[in-house]
Design an enzyme around this catalytic site. Structure first.
Site, short mmCIF file in Angstrom:
data_model
loop_
_atom_site.label_atom_id
_atom_site.label_comp_id
_atom_site.label_asym_id
_atom_site.label_seq_id
_atom_site.Cartn_x
_atom_site.Cartn_y
_atom_site.Cartn_z
N GLY A 220 107.68 46.04 15.65
CA GLY A 220 107.24 45.74 17.01
C GLY A 220 107.30 44.26 17.28
O GLY A 220 107.62 43.47 16.37
N GLU B 235 113.65 45.39 20.32
CA GLU B 235 113.11 45.58 18.97
C GLU B 235 113.97 46.57 18.19
O GLU B 235 114.29 46.36 17.03
CB GLU B 235 111.68 46.13 19.05
N GLU C 168 116.15 45.82 14.72
CA GLU C 168 115.85 46.45 13.44
C GLU C 168 117.00 47.31 12.94
O GLU C 168 117.23 47.43 11.74
CB GLU C 168 114.60 47.33 13.55
N PRO D 174 89.35 47.51 20.90
CA PRO D 174 88.96 46.20 20.38
C PRO D 174 88.96 46.26 18.85
O PRO D 174 88.59 47.27 18.26
CB PRO D 174 87.54 46.00 20.91
N GLU E 54 111.39 43.14 4.66
CA GLU E 54 112.16 44.28 4.22
C GLU E 54 111.97 45.40 5.22
O GLU E 54 110.90 45.54 5.81
CB GLU E 54 111.61 44.72 2.85
#
Lengths: 224, 224
Positions: free
Chosen positions: A44, A60, A64, A81, A113
């Site tokens: 992310g 993203e 990746e 929270p 990795e």
DNA sequence: ACAAAAGTGTTGAGAGTACACCCATGC
DNA sequence: GCATGGGTGTACTCTCAACACTTTTGT
């Protein structure tokens, strides 16, 4: 009252990337920096100004895996929270379905990795990712039943047995061969390519997904 | 790299509040201040630090309607650039189902006025709310078919005809009386209270929802 | 010829759908 | 007694689920 008068959270987009390779697998990255350095996490990153949430997710995903043009769907937004020890961080989770043939792993520079994990042998996960991942899996299984997203995990052409095995793997149950074939052929969502796959035993017809197909079915009604 | 090094958006929670009052209705507020002053909008507000997204939604809901303990579900997160002319604002949309008997309208202090609108006669909406509302409606209709959320829009006790009318109103189609009764009684999700509602014609049995009921049905499978 | 995987139909059970009349009350 | 809404059963169709053998190829 101006926007700046309200405190603002950080917002990230996390992408759960599924593929099918013998088993149903998820791409995780090993965190290089604290917090949770050395732990595995869902890939992310932060949303950038002027970018839609979907664009963040696509970015993203490409960072990746190198893939574009795959199935991507918003899953849920997590904002409890304390979910990130660094402070107030809200994350919009997406999930992506990637055919195993299309992948070309490349660790982003913020990760040590990247690795595929079978959903049956997941490591300990950073943040609240151990809550997010089962949620994604549940949604995938659910969607699989009434829509044709399953094809997004398969290569362009496939045999009926490969398709059935894919469904069995994801749903984690066995299906009847004749009923499966009758129903999927009757649904008109796939068509013959004319080619055959040879190997051990009788060669098998290769099929492809018809993307003009209406590949969604109404939910069963609780009431008439 | 610290959180503060990334630019942060403002985050709001918008709550689409549905009720059933002759027709399916949505609560909208008239904006008092620019942008879109004088236009109608879905009620919402900024997320506060230390508060979960659901708590924000519940807070907004109570501010507008005075109700607590109603059905609330996260819908989708909208973050397209330009959706708010004030700047970078991401909104997490929720929808709520409120029985019309429970409502007590009270305009929050940032709104000039709050009003119910039939979904068949909506006004022009501020921001991208004209995209968000149909999305909520679609989700409501969809969920209605395979789960028992419909009861959340009804008072505690109701007659079978009232229940059927509610379903017909939301789904916007007519249902067969005998089939409806057979199926809903067979599903075991409601029970007689023993009381009757009198009025014109024969008095009707009053029923209540059994909240111990498993009120969800599996989706019809596209494939076996 | 045999191993290995592909391909192919039928039957019984259950759910869904369509359809019309009698019942209890208030006025 | 009549107007108004409440309440009830049956027959047909269709979908779902269970089940086993033949066909085609490679070795």
């Amino acid at each position: 009252m101006a926007l700046e008068d309200y405190p603002r959270p950080s917002v990230t987009v996390d992408v759960i990337i599924f593929t099918l390779h013998d088993d149903l697998q998820v791409l995780l990255i090993k965190r290089k920096y604290p917090p949770f350095a050395g732990m595995w996490a869902i890939p992310g990153g932060f949303v950038q100004e002027g970018e839609s949430l979907e664009e963040t997710a696509l970015r993203e995903l490409e960072e990746e895996t190198g893939v574009r043009d795959v199935y991507l769907e918003q899953l849920y937004t997590f904002g409890n929270p304390g979910r990130d020890p660094r402070g107030w961080v809200i994350t919009v989770a997406y999930f992506a379905l990637v055919p195993c043939t299309a992948v070309d792993l490349q660790a982003g520079d913020d990760a040590a990795e990247a690795r595929w994990f079978s959903i049956h042998s997941l490591p300990l996960l950073a943040f609240d990712h151990a809550d997010i991942l089962p949620y994604a899996l549940q949604r995938l299984r659910y969607k699989l039943e009434y829509s044709a997203v399953g094809f997004e995990l398969l290569p362009e052409t496939f045999t009926l047995t490969e398709l059935q095995t894919a469904y069995e793997t994801i749903l984690d149950e066995t299906l009847d061969k004749r009923n499966f074939r009758r129903k999927i052929l009757g649904a008109g969502v796939i068509e013959r390519t004319g080619a055959y796959r040879t190997g051990e035993g009788r060669p098998a017809q290769l099929y492809r997904f018809r993307d003009d197909a209406v590949a969604e079915v109404k939910a069963r009604r609780l009431f008439p």
